[in-house]
Scaffold this active site. Structure first.
Site, PDB file in Angstrom:
ATOM      1  CG  LEU A 154      -1.947  -1.116   1.345  1.00 44.99           C
ATOM      2  CD1 LEU A 154      -2.548  -1.123   2.743  1.00 44.99           C
ATOM      3  CD2 LEU A 154      -3.029  -0.919   0.291  1.00 44.99           C
ATOM      4  N   GLY A 155       2.012   1.137   0.637  1.00 41.80           N
ATOM      5  CA  GLY A 155       2.939   2.260   0.709  1.00 41.80           C
ATOM      6  C   GLY A 155       4.286   1.801   1.230  1.00 41.80           C
ATOM      7  CB  THR A 156       7.549   1.683   0.106  1.00 39.92           C
ATOM      8  OG1 THR A 156       6.907   0.564  -0.501  1.00 39.92           O
ATOM      9  CG2 THR A 156       8.911   1.248   0.604  1.00 39.92           C
ATOM     10  CG  LEU A 159      12.321   4.185   9.553  1.00 39.90           C
ATOM     11  CD1 LEU A 159      12.010   4.570  10.983  1.00 39.90           C
ATOM     12  CD2 LEU A 159      13.822   4.033   9.344  1.00 39.90           C
ATOM     13  CB  ALA A 160       8.090  -0.025   7.919  1.00 40.32           C
ATOM     14  CD  GLN A 161       8.131  -3.291   1.546  1.00 42.02           C
ATOM     15  OE1 GLN A 161       9.190  -2.719   1.271  1.00 42.02           O
ATOM     16  NE2 GLN A 161       7.611  -4.245   0.789  1.00 42.02           N
ATOM     17  CB  VAL A 162       1.857  -0.399   4.960  1.00 44.44           C
ATOM     18  CG1 VAL A 162       0.505  -0.863   5.506  1.00 44.44           C
ATOM     19  CG2 VAL A 162       2.590   0.430   6.011  1.00 44.44           C
ATOM     20  CE  LYS A 176       5.371   1.781  10.003  1.00 43.13           C
ATOM     21  NZ  LYS A 176       5.090   3.059  10.701  1.00 43.13           N
ATOM     22  CG  ASP A 308       6.222  11.681   9.255  1.00 39.70           C
ATOM     23  OD1 ASP A 308       6.481  12.658   8.525  1.00 39.70           O
ATOM     24  OD2 ASP A 308       6.548  10.517   8.964  1.00 39.70           O
TER      25      ASP A 308
END
Length: 515
Positions: A154-156, A159-162, A176, A308
């Protein structure tokens, strides 16, 4: 003999350390500190040589169009080289690159524009790498937890991707997962970044962002702990449960660890997706009002601030027969503001709104700003030029001409901006970043001139400042007097903004805007 033993010991320890690092990170050569450090050193040297070869090889008339064009070209070349390094090393490098992409008022626009791509298009890892993290942390295979796990994220982020997935119970969730090698590489990466910043400061004397490295070193361990992120999400949900339009994803604690966070999946469009907003008949002013109200309460009243709020972390949606909902994501980084900071910052804003220069100087000084830099600090806080502040920031509409003036003046006061950021209370750094991101959202929505912006914020400032004074009051009579003064000030404020609304919109429109 002793020297030989010491030499062999150092070499042996280095070999063992390298072997352990490789084993810990699945023998990925990119995880070695020496590889990442060498790559960074080559990039920094390359950037320095580019400036020497392309720009500093001759004397220029620095006011000439030729010099300005050439400088812009070289800035772009250097920024692209640094972006290449960031995308290869990933992790912490992307996080710092994203910070650079938000420093419009401090760095050359070529660097800022180049790094902005990292806010939405950070490099992603193969799904197999994420399955390894899930297995290591939860001691279970992904297929034993999820019926379905979409391969496309869904998104990168840095620090992480979902990824969207479905639990065995049938619940649709967002998963996540931390990039595999971020935590192991973070310490050496921050040391490398600190060195790179010092080298770049030699190339650009006005490039003083040691504060950025210091803040990153402090905040990174917090952001790498996803259990802390889950707790933050629940805390802010509890604080703002009165807002039925605010959605915070529910955390599924049974499937969480420091590197894995499983939460409720909520559909919506990004707050900057104007096509989605128009297609779903969502009022941009309603979005901006709700975000403004939420962040004003966070900053001035609760002191627990989501730090953020870039467009990827704020979604919007409107269900049939209901008001627009704001979905707040990514709760890894929060500012915890002290009561004294909230009081001084509230009084600073009230001084700015009333064009009280004595107050601006006093409360800027309380926040760490020395001497006449208070004027520049007020401009950075509001995102408006001094000419506008002198007339009344809540009385002058934001315009393209004002934006051009602000950008032109920025290059002239760049060294002083760096001085402000070095001096200011450390709590202010996250607030400045948050302010800039919120202003960016309002700019995209074309809602900068909405009347309720200053009205809502002024009420929060009054409640914060009077709240602190009531806490310090030693007698009931003193507290009662402060309560009455607070109510009177808020009443006057409501009447004033209703009056402004009548002048600008007419009676019904003004009442609707304020309600």
């Amino acid at each position: 003999m002793i020297r030989r033993v010491l030499t062999y010991s150092v070499l042996g320890a280095s070999a063992v350390g390298t072997g352990l690092s490789l084993h810990t990170n699945d023998y990925d050569i990119n995880s070695l500190g020496i590889v990442r450090l060498s790559r960074s050193a080559v990039a920094v040297i390359d950037v320095a040589m580019t400036y020497k070869r392309e720009l500093y090889y001759r004397e220029w008339d620095k006011n000439s169009p030729e010099y300005k064009a050439e400088k812009s070209r070289v800035h772009t070349m250097a920024a692209q080289r640094l972006l290449q390094l960031i995308c290869v090393n990933k992790g912490v490098y992307i996080k710092v690159g994203q910070h650079i992409g938000a420093l419009d008022y401090l760095l050359p626009k070529e660097f800022v524009q180049t790094m902005k791509v990292l806010h939405s298009n950070a490099p992603q890892n193969p799904i197999e790498d994420l399955y390894k993290v899930i297995k290591q942390d939860l001691k279970r295979n992904a297929e034993d937890i999820f019926d379905d796990f979409e391969r496309e994220p869904l998104g990168t982020a840095s620090l992480a991707q979902v990824h969207k997935a479905k639990l065995k119970t049938g619940e649709v969730v967002a998963v996540k997962v931390q990039h595999p090698y971020v935590k192991g590489n973070s310490r050496v990466d921050m040391a490398t970044m600190e060195l790179a910043v010092k080298v770049l400061a030699l190339i650009f004397p006005d490039f003083k962002i040691q504060w950025l490295v210091d803040e990153s070193k402090k905040n990174l361990p917090i952001e790498l702990d996803f259990l802390n992120e889950g707790k933050n999400a629940e805390k802010v949900q509890q604080q703002f449960q009165k807002y039925k339009w605010l959605r915070i994803p529910h955390i599924h604690w049974d499937f969480c660890s420091p590197r894995v966070l499983v939460m409720e999946y909520i559909e919506g469009g990004q707050v900057n997706d104007l096509e989605y907003i128009k297609r779903n008949n969502i009022n941009p002013f309603s979005i901006a009002n709700k975000i403004g109200q939420l962040y004003s309460e966070m900053i001035f009243n609760t002191g627990f601030v989501h730090s953020d709020p870039h467009p990827g972390n704020i979604l919007v949606r409107k269900q049939p027969g209901k008001d627009v909902e704001i979905i707040l994501l990514d709760h890894g980084l929060y500012a915890n503001l002290t009561d004294k900071f909230r009081y001084d910052y509230s009084k600073l804003w009230l001084s700015i709104l009333s064009v009280d220069r004595v107050g601006m100087r006093k409360y800027s000084q309380n926040l760490g700003i020395k001497g006449d830099l208070y004027g520049l600090f007020a401009c950075m806080v509001t995102g408006r030029p001094w000419e506008t502040l002198a007339k009344g920031v809540n009385k002058v509409k934001y315009s393209k001409e004002e934006k051009d003036t602000l950008q032109q003046n920025t290059s002239l006061v760049l060294p002083h901006i760096s001085d402000v950021l070095e001096q200011v209370d450390r709590q202010m750094l996250l607030i400045l970043k948050t302010n800039d991101l919120i202003r960016g959202i309002e700019s995209t929505l074309h809602t900068q001139n909405r009347m309720t912006s200053f009205w809502v914020m002024s009420k929060c400032c009054l409640r914060s400042s009077f709240g602190e004074e009531k806490t310090l009051a030693k007698t009931k009579t003193k507290r009662l007097g402060l309560v009455l003064r607070e109510r009177w000030e808020i009443f006057k404020l409501n009447v004033y903004y209703l009056y402004l609304g009548l002048l600008n919109f007419g009676l019904m429109a003004a009442i609707k805007e304020l309600l």
